[in-house]
Design an enzyme around this catalytic site. Sequence first.
Site, PDB file in Angstrom:
ATOM      1  N   ALA A 265       5.164   4.559  -4.206  1.00  0.00           N
ATOM      2  CA  ALA A 265       5.452   3.980  -5.381  1.00  0.00           C
ATOM      3  C   ALA A 265       3.952   4.077  -6.594  1.00  0.00           C
ATOM      4  O   ALA A 265       4.175   4.600  -6.908  1.00  0.00           O
ATOM      5  CB  ALA A 265       4.777   1.948  -5.225  1.00  0.00           C
TER       6      ALA A 265
ATOM      7  N   GLN B 220       0.750  -0.705  -0.066  1.00  0.00           N
ATOM      8  CA  GLN B 220       0.189  -0.695  -0.505  1.00  0.00           C
ATOM      9  C   GLN B 220       0.798   1.387   0.076  1.00  0.00           C
ATOM     10  O   GLN B 220      -0.250   2.054   0.472  1.00  0.00           O
ATOM     11  CB  GLN B 220      -1.059   0.081   0.697  1.00  0.00           C
ATOM     12  CG  GLN B 220      -2.350  -0.806   1.248  1.00  0.00           C
ATOM     13  CD  GLN B 220      -3.249  -0.452  -0.760  1.00  0.00           C
ATOM     14  OE1 GLN B 220      -2.870   0.784  -0.847  1.00  0.00           O
ATOM     15  NE2 GLN B 220      -3.548  -1.365  -0.816  1.00  0.00           N
ATOM     16  N   SER B 221       1.795   1.448  -0.479  1.00  0.00           N
ATOM     17  CA  SER B 221       2.839   2.142  -0.538  1.00  0.00           C
ATOM     18  C   SER B 221       2.017   3.689  -1.406  1.00  0.00           C
ATOM     19  O   SER B 221       1.980   3.320  -2.170  1.00  0.00           O
ATOM     20  CB  SER B 221       3.986   2.097  -1.366  1.00  0.00           C
ATOM     21  OG  SER B 221       4.853   3.248  -1.545  1.00  0.00           O
ATOM     22  N   ASN B 222       2.083   4.616  -0.382  1.00  0.00           N
ATOM     23  CA  ASN B 222       1.659   5.801  -0.921  1.00  0.00           C
ATOM     24  C   ASN B 222       3.115   6.268  -2.246  1.00  0.00           C
ATOM     25  O   ASN B 222       2.256   7.069  -3.124  1.00  0.00           O
ATOM     26  CB  ASN B 222       1.336   7.072  -0.149  1.00  0.00           C
ATOM     27  CG  ASN B 222       0.641   6.512   1.350  1.00  0.00           C
ATOM     28  OD1 ASN B 222      -0.734   6.916   0.885  1.00  0.00           O
ATOM     29  ND2 ASN B 222       0.682   6.771   2.234  1.00  0.00           N
TER      30      ASN B 222
END
Length: 312
Positions: A76, A72-74
């Site tokens: 990325a 859930q990387s913002n």
Amino acid sequence: MKAFEKLALGVFPTPVHKLENISRLLGTQVYIKRDDMTGLGLGGNKVRKLEYLLADAKAKGAQVVFTTGGAQSNHAMLTAAACRKLGMTPVLILKKRGVTARQGNQLLEHLMGVDVRLMDTDSYEDIYAEMDRVGQEMGKPYYKIPCGGSNALGTLGYVDCVREIRDQGMQFDHIICAEGSGGTMAGLALGAKLYMPDTRVTGMMVDTDPFDRITVDLMREAAALLHADIVISREDFDLRDMCGPGYAISSQEGNAAVAMMAEQEGLFLDPVYTGKAFAGLIAMAEEGAFAPDDRVLFLHSGGAGGLFAVEM
Ligand SMILES: *Cc1c(COP(=O)(O)O)cnc(C)c1O
């Protein structure tokens, strides 16, 4: 100081405004810097870093851009959004751990048609090696952005943020932010040293990495890039452990802070970063760290995408 090339990916300056209800509740003057409104994707702090990182990628002739992070990387998601805007090809190699159905940032990446690969590993070294393997397979010039965009170049984005706040005509006694991979905090602390020397910066740690060393190292490397003639030490900033049960696992205090911001101000924080960081600010206020007239600036670093992939 030396200047670096950067691209215009966002909309700046972001607003700063007072949180009237929260100021009354906490007994000090609380302001918010709206880096949840940086103007790309759903906003967030990574836009400032990507303006430098992708300028470097472009200058080096890259056509493919790799980055990594949690599922859930913002960071990325915003890297992918920036690449779409620039006509570069993003490839995200993310840690599989914690992956959810097509929700939150995974949904946004799907909408952008992004090549997302989930890797069943806990080691970023494995992931960086996989980037080289895939990059060679694709046969195009590629550029690797580290987790969170937190290297010296990315850190410059938050050095600029402090200059931007000063240029907005604002002065603060404290700046408070979340610290996840370190670039934001290091940039703010270095920026304060350069442009707002009376301002104390506190990083609210949302992971368990050795942030005292990480922050000093990033500050020193970024200062070296700028050819800034200053001495940096651990005394230049404060840290507070707000990780709770673990990175990307919500904490009771963090969730209470998310609820307080929503109920009092109609603004939304996220449970992974900004909620835990704001919980740290509340704890400091309760401990008497701020005088009634102190001006305290909370950096809202974004995270809206992840808010839709958690249960609270
Ligand atoms: C990445 C991120 C942070 C942490 O910033 P770092 O520079 O990685 O320490 C804070 N808030 C949000 C919403 C983020 O996505």
